[in-house]
Write a protein that holds these residues in place. Structure first.
Motif, PDB file in Angstrom:
ATOM      1  N   THR A 214       0.834  -1.211   0.000  1.00  0.00           N
ATOM      2  CA  THR A 214       0.000   0.000   0.000  1.00  0.00           C
ATOM      3  C   THR A 214       0.864   1.255   0.000  1.00  0.00           C
ATOM      4  O   THR A 214       0.368   2.346  -0.248  1.00  0.00           O
ATOM      5  N   LYS A 215       2.150   1.119   0.287  1.00  0.00           N
ATOM      6  CA  LYS A 215       3.044   2.272   0.283  1.00  0.00           C
ATOM      7  C   LYS A 215       3.389   2.655  -1.148  1.00  0.00           C
ATOM      8  O   LYS A 215       3.738   1.809  -1.959  1.00  0.00           O
ATOM      9  N   SER A 216       3.282   3.940  -1.444  1.00  0.00           N
ATOM     10  CA  SER A 216       3.420   4.375  -2.835  1.00  0.00           C
ATOM     11  C   SER A 216       4.791   4.965  -3.165  1.00  0.00           C
ATOM     12  O   SER A 216       5.120   5.110  -4.344  1.00  0.00           O
ATOM     13  N   ASP A 217       5.601   5.334  -2.161  1.00  0.00           N
ATOM     14  CA  ASP A 217       6.891   5.963  -2.436  1.00  0.00           C
ATOM     15  C   ASP A 217       7.943   4.886  -2.667  1.00  0.00           C
ATOM     16  O   ASP A 217       8.737   4.561  -1.781  1.00  0.00           O
ATOM     17  N   PHE A 218       7.957   4.347  -3.874  1.00  0.00           N
ATOM     18  CA  PHE A 218       8.871   3.252  -4.159  1.00  0.00           C
ATOM     19  C   PHE A 218      10.318   3.725  -4.208  1.00  0.00           C
ATOM     20  O   PHE A 218      11.231   2.950  -3.904  1.00  0.00           O
ATOM     21  N   ALA A 219      10.556   4.986  -4.552  1.00  0.00           N
ATOM     22  CA  ALA A 219      11.922   5.496  -4.573  1.00  0.00           C
ATOM     23  C   ALA A 219      12.537   5.428  -3.176  1.00  0.00           C
ATOM     24  O   ALA A 219      13.683   4.984  -3.007  1.00  0.00           O
ATOM     25  N   ALA A 220      11.785   5.861  -2.155  1.00  0.00           N
ATOM     26  CA  ALA A 220      12.292   5.804  -0.784  1.00  0.00           C
ATOM     27  C   ALA A 220      12.512   4.365  -0.344  1.00  0.00           C
ATOM     28  O   ALA A 220      13.492   4.046   0.337  1.00  0.00           O
ATOM     29  N   LEU A 221      11.606   3.477  -0.732  1.00  0.00           N
ATOM     30  CA  LEU A 221      11.759   2.066  -0.392  1.00  0.00           C
ATOM     31  C   LEU A 221      13.008   1.481  -1.046  1.00  0.00           C
ATOM     32  O   LEU A 221      13.774   0.758  -0.402  1.00  0.00           O
ATOM     33  N   MET A 222      13.226   1.800  -2.312  1.00  0.00           N
ATOM     34  CA  MET A 222      14.399   1.263  -3.005  1.00  0.00           C
ATOM     35  C   MET A 222      15.685   1.727  -2.340  1.00  0.00           C
ATOM     36  O   MET A 222      16.664   0.962  -2.253  1.00  0.00           O
ATOM     37  N   GLN A 223      15.698   2.954  -1.837  1.00  0.00           N
ATOM     38  CA  GLN A 223      16.903   3.410  -1.148  1.00  0.00           C
ATOM     39  C   GLN A 223      17.167   2.566   0.098  1.00  0.00           C
ATOM     40  O   GLN A 223      18.320   2.201   0.381  1.00  0.00           O
ATOM     41  N   THR A 224      16.119   2.217   0.839  1.00  0.00           N
ATOM     42  CA  THR A 224      16.318   1.356   2.019  1.00  0.00           C
ATOM     43  C   THR A 224      16.772  -0.031   1.597  1.00  0.00           C
ATOM     44  O   THR A 224      17.578  -0.660   2.291  1.00  0.00           O
ATOM     45  N   PHE A 225      16.258  -0.531   0.476  1.00  0.00           N
ATOM     46  CA  PHE A 225      16.685  -1.853   0.002  1.00  0.00           C
ATOM     47  C   PHE A 225      18.169  -1.835  -0.354  1.00  0.00           C
ATOM     48  O   PHE A 225      18.911  -2.764  -0.028  1.00  0.00           O
ATOM     49  N   LEU A 226      18.598  -0.787  -1.036  1.00  0.00           N
ATOM     50  CA  LEU A 226      20.014  -0.680  -1.402  1.00  0.00           C
ATOM     51  C   LEU A 226      20.890  -0.536  -0.162  1.00  0.00           C
ATOM     52  O   LEU A 226      21.983  -1.118  -0.091  1.00  0.00           O
ATOM     53  N   ASP A 227      20.413   0.220   0.829  1.00  0.00           N
ATOM     54  CA  ASP A 227      21.190   0.404   2.059  1.00  0.00           C
ATOM     55  C   ASP A 227      21.457  -0.929   2.754  1.00  0.00           C
ATOM     56  O   ASP A 227      22.510  -1.113   3.379  1.00  0.00           O
ATOM     57  N   GLY A 228      20.502  -1.858   2.663  1.00  0.00           N
ATOM     58  CA  GLY A 228      20.648  -3.135   3.358  1.00  0.00           C
ATOM     59  C   GLY A 228      21.216  -4.256   2.524  1.00  0.00           C
ATOM     60  O   GLY A 228      21.233  -5.408   2.972  1.00  0.00           O
ATOM     61  N   SER A 229      21.683  -3.939   1.313  1.00  0.00           N
ATOM     62  CA  SER A 229      22.147  -4.993   0.403  1.00  0.00           C
ATOM     63  C   SER A 229      23.661  -4.993   0.276  1.00  0.00           C
ATOM     64  O   SER A 229      24.252  -4.019  -0.213  1.00  0.00           O
ATOM     65  N   PRO A 230      24.316  -6.079   0.684  1.00  0.00           N
ATOM     66  CA  PRO A 230      25.765  -6.186   0.497  1.00  0.00           C
ATOM     67  C   PRO A 230      26.087  -6.585  -0.942  1.00  0.00           C
ATOM     68  O   PRO A 230      25.189  -6.860  -1.749  1.00  0.00           O
ATOM     69  N   ASP A 231      27.343  -6.634  -1.255  1.00  0.00           N
ATOM     70  CA  ASP A 231      27.771  -7.123  -2.553  1.00  0.00           C
ATOM     71  C   ASP A 231      27.236  -8.546  -2.754  1.00  0.00           C
ATOM     72  O   ASP A 231      27.370  -9.393  -1.869  1.00  0.00           O
TER      73      ASP A 231
END
Length: 280
Positions: A214-231
């Motif tokens: 239901t959350k619409s700000d996918f850009a903000a979500l993607m930033q959190t996903f990248l922050d938590g993703s290692p190589d």
């Protein structure tokens, strides 16, 4: 500065290729733009026929970094490939809630799950002329108790070179507690990783992409996903164009178009560069 950050290579996987023509079209476009580098195919979906496979292979030919996996499906509103599969709900797989409950209560016959996943791997292999590069699960069914052992046996036997998706994050516990859905995936994935390690099957080191749709700000979500993703980490996404087939099969509709709009735009390209992330 971004130049001080180490370069990270991640897999950004678009799930659900085969669920509808509109989803397929969006995924192929993102592959050709090199905005994603993996997609998972639902061989039981209505848009996974010969034309859809050929179109996907043509898109991947333009993006040498993209891999194709099997999106093993064991939940409604899709139908099993194996005639003897049980339980069924009106001829279909059980809905997700019943599937999770039955697995936690150990009410499944693992042999039926083994046969069904094996049949879906065989269907993928027949259509693509090769085994999948990796195997994951629609609605994360592959990490459920009882399911995971049969799932991993099927992959080990029918696609021994494939890796599999685990759905656990690599984040401090305090950050994980705020997202109940992702926390459940963390817990279930711990057992899945142990089973996969014992079977000698490779899996992704970290996972991201689960959120409240239901959350619409996918850009903000993607930033959190990248922050938590290692190589080497894996992020899932669900881009698509809404069509009548999708509406009939899945409640996730408009959010797919929002995901596509962001992933195809300049903002995502700039976000990858700022975070020193490559999809190569």
């Amino acid at each position: 500065m971004s130049g001080d950050k180490p370069l990270r290579r991640i897999r950004l996987c678009a799930d659900d290729y085969g669920i509808s023509p509109g989803v397929n079209r969006a995924i192929r476009d993102l592959i050709e733009r090199e905005r994603i580098n993996a997609t998972s195919v639902m061989v039981v979906g209505p848009a996974a026929g010969r034309h859809d496979v050929e179109a996907l292979e043509a898109a991947v030919a333009r993006n040498p970094h993209c891999v194709i996996g099997l999106h093993a499906t064991l939940t409604a509103p899709f139908q099993p490939l194996t005639m003897h599969y049980r339980p069924r709900d009106g001829g279909l797989f059980p809905p997700l809630s019943k599937m999770l409950r039955a697995s936690l209560l150990c009410r499944f016959e693992p042999e039926m799950i083994l046969d069904e996943v094996t049949a879906q791997i065989a269907a993928f292999t027949e259509r693509f002329g090769r085994a999948p590069d990796y195997v994951d699960g629609h609605q994360h069914v592959q990490i459920f108790p009882q399911v995971r052992g049969a799932f991993l046996s099927a992959v080990g036997n029918a696609a021994p070179g494939a890796w599999v998706r685990q759905c656990g994050r690599r984040q401090p516990l305090a950050r994980r507690l705020g997202t109940p859905k992702a926390l459940l995936l963390d817990i279930l994935s711990a057992g899945f990783r142990r089973h996969a390690a014992r079977a000698g099957i490779r899996f992704n080191p970290a996972f991201a992409g689960a959120y409240d749709f239901t959350k619409s700000d996918f850009a903000a979500l993607m930033q959190t996903f990248l922050d938590g993703s290692p190589d080497g980490g894996l992020i899932m996404c669900h881009p698509g164009f809404v069509d009548d087939t999708l509406i009939a099969l899945d409640p996730l509709t408009d959010q797919r178009e929002r995901e596509y709009a962001f992933l195809s735009g300049d903002g995502f390209r700039d976000m990858l560069a700022a975070n020193r992330v490559t999809l190569g």
